[in-house]
Enzyme design. Structure first.
Site, PDB file in Angstrom:
ATOM      1  N   TYR A  15     -22.148  -6.794  -0.202  1.00  0.00           N
ATOM      2  CA  TYR A  15     -21.261  -5.639  -0.283  1.00  0.00           C
ATOM      3  C   TYR A  15     -19.874  -6.246  -0.259  1.00  0.00           C
ATOM      4  O   TYR A  15     -19.712  -7.455  -0.135  1.00  0.00           O
ATOM      5  CB  TYR A  15     -21.503  -4.711   0.921  1.00  0.00           C
ATOM      6  CG  TYR A  15     -21.432  -5.474   2.215  1.00  0.00           C
ATOM      7  CD1 TYR A  15     -20.219  -5.641   2.876  1.00  0.00           C
ATOM      8  CD2 TYR A  15     -22.556  -6.108   2.749  1.00  0.00           C
ATOM      9  CE1 TYR A  15     -20.134  -6.397   4.035  1.00  0.00           C
ATOM     10  CE2 TYR A  15     -22.476  -6.867   3.905  1.00  0.00           C
ATOM     11  CZ  TYR A  15     -21.265  -7.002   4.535  1.00  0.00           C
ATOM     12  OH  TYR A  15     -21.173  -7.760   5.673  1.00  0.00           O
ATOM     13  N   GLY A  16     -18.872  -5.486  -0.354  1.00  0.00           N
ATOM     14  CA  GLY A  16     -17.529  -6.044  -0.232  1.00  0.00           C
ATOM     15  C   GLY A  16     -17.203  -7.037  -1.325  1.00  0.00           C
ATOM     16  O   GLY A  16     -17.621  -6.894  -2.473  1.00  0.00           O
ATOM     17  N   SER A  17     -16.452  -8.072  -0.961  1.00  0.00           N
ATOM     18  CA  SER A  17     -15.923  -9.034  -1.932  1.00  0.00           C
ATOM     19  C   SER A  17     -17.012  -9.798  -2.673  1.00  0.00           C
ATOM     20  O   SER A  17     -16.788 -10.244  -3.798  1.00  0.00           O
ATOM     21  CB  SER A  17     -14.988 -10.012  -1.231  1.00  0.00           C
ATOM     22  OG  SER A  17     -15.641 -10.630  -0.151  1.00  0.00           O
ATOM     23  N   PHE A  18     -18.189  -9.954  -2.089  1.00  0.00           N
ATOM     24  CA  PHE A  18     -19.252 -10.697  -2.763  1.00  0.00           C
ATOM     25  C   PHE A  18     -19.911  -9.895  -3.883  1.00  0.00           C
ATOM     26  O   PHE A  18     -20.794 -10.403  -4.566  1.00  0.00           O
ATOM     27  CB  PHE A  18     -20.307 -11.184  -1.773  1.00  0.00           C
ATOM     28  CG  PHE A  18     -19.836 -12.307  -0.896  1.00  0.00           C
ATOM     29  CD1 PHE A  18     -18.777 -13.118  -1.260  1.00  0.00           C
ATOM     30  CD2 PHE A  18     -20.455 -12.553   0.306  1.00  0.00           C
ATOM     31  CE1 PHE A  18     -18.341 -14.158  -0.450  1.00  0.00           C
ATOM     32  CE2 PHE A  18     -20.035 -13.590   1.131  1.00  0.00           C
ATOM     33  CZ  PHE A  18     -18.977 -14.391   0.747  1.00  0.00           C
ATOM     34  N   GLU A  83     -19.216 -17.037   5.803  1.00  0.00           N
ATOM     35  CA  GLU A  83     -19.236 -15.868   6.688  1.00  0.00           C
ATOM     36  C   GLU A  83     -18.912 -16.266   8.128  1.00  0.00           C
ATOM     37  O   GLU A  83     -18.316 -15.499   8.863  1.00  0.00           O
ATOM     38  CB  GLU A  83     -20.585 -15.150   6.622  1.00  0.00           C
ATOM     39  CG  GLU A  83     -20.879 -14.506   5.280  1.00  0.00           C
ATOM     40  CD  GLU A  83     -19.978 -13.346   4.930  1.00  0.00           C
ATOM     41  OE1 GLU A  83     -18.796 -13.322   5.341  1.00  0.00           O
ATOM     42  OE2 GLU A  83     -20.437 -12.447   4.221  1.00  0.00           O
TER      43      GLU A  83
END
Length: 169
Positions: A15-18, A83
């Protein structure tokens, strides 16, 4: 362990930037297959002062994201390293958007669900417009560091994922 056990691949819900292919390609040093999916029971939050999102359990939450399929141990290690300790990798069940099939995958959950810096809802398009270039720059530096730490600590590179890191006067 047999030789076939060593070649098991990993599927990771992101999710997010990935979700941004240019970020994933940089971090994994390849272009993995990305499959649209939904994760129920979680919410994607903003983090005060940070360029990236995080997720935490939320009873009625729903996150649209992607599954990175067929990752190697080395690629998973790259994700683990970027991460860092603020996230916990855990197994979750997602629903594939195109087929409604349920699938067990891994994802990264924010370790401190009571973090006072969690707020609101993270917006991918806003991130892409305002922060993607800086995030790619930070990710590039992180990958360079991983290949050649040259005595530098991981903490030196963590400051790049802050929206406005403190500067020396």
């Amino acid at each position: 362990m047999t030789s076939s056990d060593k070649s098991l691949s990993h599927d990771v819900f992101v999710y997010g930037s990935f979700q941004e292919p240019s970020v994933v390609n940089l971090i994994l040093e390849c272009s993995p297959v990305m499959v649209p999916a939904q994760l129920h029971g979680y919410h994607v939050y903003r983090l005060k002062g940070r360029l990236h999102a995080c997720i935490s359990p939320s009873e009625n939450g729903l996150i649209n994201g992607k599954i990175l399929t067929g990752l190697t141990d080395s690629q998973l290690e790259n994700l683990d390293m970027i991460e860092g300790s603020e996230y916990v990798r855990k197994t979750v069940e997602v629903v594939l958007t195109d087929t409604s099939e349920k699938k067990q995958v891994e994802t990264y959950v924010w370790a401190n669900k009571d973090d006072p810096n969690l707020y609101g809802e993270w917006d991918f398009e806003e991130w892409r417009r305002l922060h993607m270039d800086k995030f790619i720059e930070a990710s590039t530096k992180f990958i360079e560091w991983k290949k050649n730490p040259d005595g530098r600590s991981r903490e030196e590179f963590e400051k790049f994922v802050f929206d406005d890191p403190p500067t020396a006067a």
